[in-house]
Design a protein around this motif. Sequence first.
Motif, short mmCIF file in Angstrom:
data_model
loop_
_atom_site.label_atom_id
_atom_site.label_comp_id
_atom_site.label_asym_id
_atom_site.label_seq_id
_atom_site.Cartn_x
_atom_site.Cartn_y
_atom_site.Cartn_z
N THR A 52 -5.64 0.92 -4.43
CA THR A 52 -5.93 2.35 -4.98
C THR A 52 -7.51 2.35 -4.99
N GLY A 53 -7.81 3.31 -5.15
CA GLY A 53 -9.47 4.36 -3.91
C GLY A 53 -9.62 6.09 -4.27
N LEU A 54 -10.79 5.55 -2.67
CA LEU A 54 -10.86 6.60 -2.40
C LEU A 54 -11.41 5.86 -0.47
N ASP A 55 -11.09 7.20 0.29
CA ASP A 55 -11.90 6.91 1.53
C ASP A 55 -12.01 7.87 1.83
N VAL B 222 0.78 -3.93 -6.08
CA VAL B 222 1.52 -2.46 -5.73
C VAL B 222 0.49 -1.65 -5.77
N ALA B 223 0.36 -0.35 -5.17
CA ALA B 223 -0.28 0.98 -5.43
C ALA B 223 0.18 1.43 -3.84
N LEU B 224 -0.05 3.33 -4.57
CA LEU B 224 -0.29 4.28 -3.05
C LEU B 224 -1.75 4.07 -3.05
N HIS B 225 -2.11 3.68 -0.91
CA HIS B 225 -3.55 3.23 -1.15
C HIS B 225 -3.73 5.34 -0.83
N PRO B 226 -5.34 5.03 -0.30
CA PRO B 226 -5.73 6.97 -0.76
C PRO B 226 -5.42 7.12 -0.16
N ASN B 227 -4.97 7.23 1.72
CA ASN B 227 -4.80 7.43 1.78
C ASN B 227 -3.06 7.83 2.34
N GLU B 228 -2.58 6.95 1.85
CA GLU B 228 -0.93 7.70 1.00
C GLU B 228 -0.86 8.88 1.09
N ALA C 299 6.81 11.73 -7.34
CA ALA C 299 7.97 10.69 -8.28
C ALA C 299 7.16 9.12 -7.28
N ALA C 300 6.65 9.11 -6.66
CA ALA C 300 6.60 7.80 -5.83
C ALA C 300 5.20 6.76 -7.22
N TRP C 301 4.91 7.80 -7.09
CA TRP C 301 3.74 6.71 -8.16
C TRP C 301 4.50 6.31 -9.27
N CYS D 92 0.84 -1.36 0.15
CA CYS D 92 0.26 0.13 0.19
C CYS D 92 0.79 1.44 0.02
N ASP D 93 2.28 1.23 0.11
CA ASP D 93 3.06 1.91 -0.60
C ASP D 93 4.54 2.02 -0.21
N LEU D 94 5.24 2.46 -0.21
CA LEU D 94 6.47 2.53 -1.32
C LEU D 94 7.04 1.24 -0.25
N PRO D 95 7.56 1.16 0.91
CA PRO D 95 8.31 0.05 1.28
C PRO D 95 7.48 -1.09 1.23
#
Length: 288
Positions: free
Chosen positions: A123-126, A85-91, A103-105, A63-66
């Motif tokens: 991914t998504g919305l929170d 793999v993705a960036l969580h909506p809260n991240e 850069a993270a994306w 849910c995050d880079l690590p």
Amino acid sequence: MTRTAQRAGDRPEPPEPLPHPVVDNHCHLDIGAHDGPGEPVPVLDALARSAAVGVPRIVQIGCDLPGARWAVETAREHPAIVAGVALHPNEAPRLDADGRLDAAWAEIAELATDPRVRAVGETGLDNFRTGADGREAQVRSFRRHIELAHELDKTLVIHDRDAHAEVLEVLDEVGPPPRWVMHCFSGDAAFAERCLERGAHLSFAGTVTFKNAEPLREALRVTPLDRILVETDAPFLTPEPWRGRPNASYLIPTTVRAMATTRGTDLLELCRAIEANTDRAFGGAWGA
């Protein structure tokens, strides 16, 4: 005492094995691996425990880079695991506030090209943990993940918390990819039908066993057998009677049995459907 030690000490006893294997399509084995004290759940231990009760395969979600890096590395090492793999909506809003979102994306997009990555998500919305000030970053990140799923022909895994209408609005604007999953489905029967009309697979977690979850059980009843998935979201959302204790893939049989009872579906038939549905939803079978 570390978080890992507390989790191990609270481990519930294994349930009766399932009559046919199913897949835990959403798990976080890495919790504690890169966020403060603690170690990741030993992967071989987790796989052995889950396989012993009929859950031989797992989709590990970063849910995050690590977490995304860890998911890819772990999937490379263990044939029974594939990665999302993705960036969580809260991240996304946190990274955007620091000027690091793009850069993270970009790194997520590179990680997603690995053949052991089957999913872009979650991914998504929170709307529960992120307020209005972070909404634009969430939506922008969500749109880019949908586009990436299209570009790489990967499964899209959607996190939706208190954002049903907004999730479908963005999805309709961009267009859903051929394969997409509503992770830990949390809506009612009417929302389930709206997702199903758009081609979704609905993934049910331990929440379907909670006493106050009758609208969710109604959603399960209206979901066609060929669109049903099961997950843990471990170490979260532990099914009854262990609610509040740490979750793990080996507890999936408890959730599946509750799902079969709710639907009035034969347990073996449901297990076979879940296995086939997961392979179809995530782009084919995997394993040793």
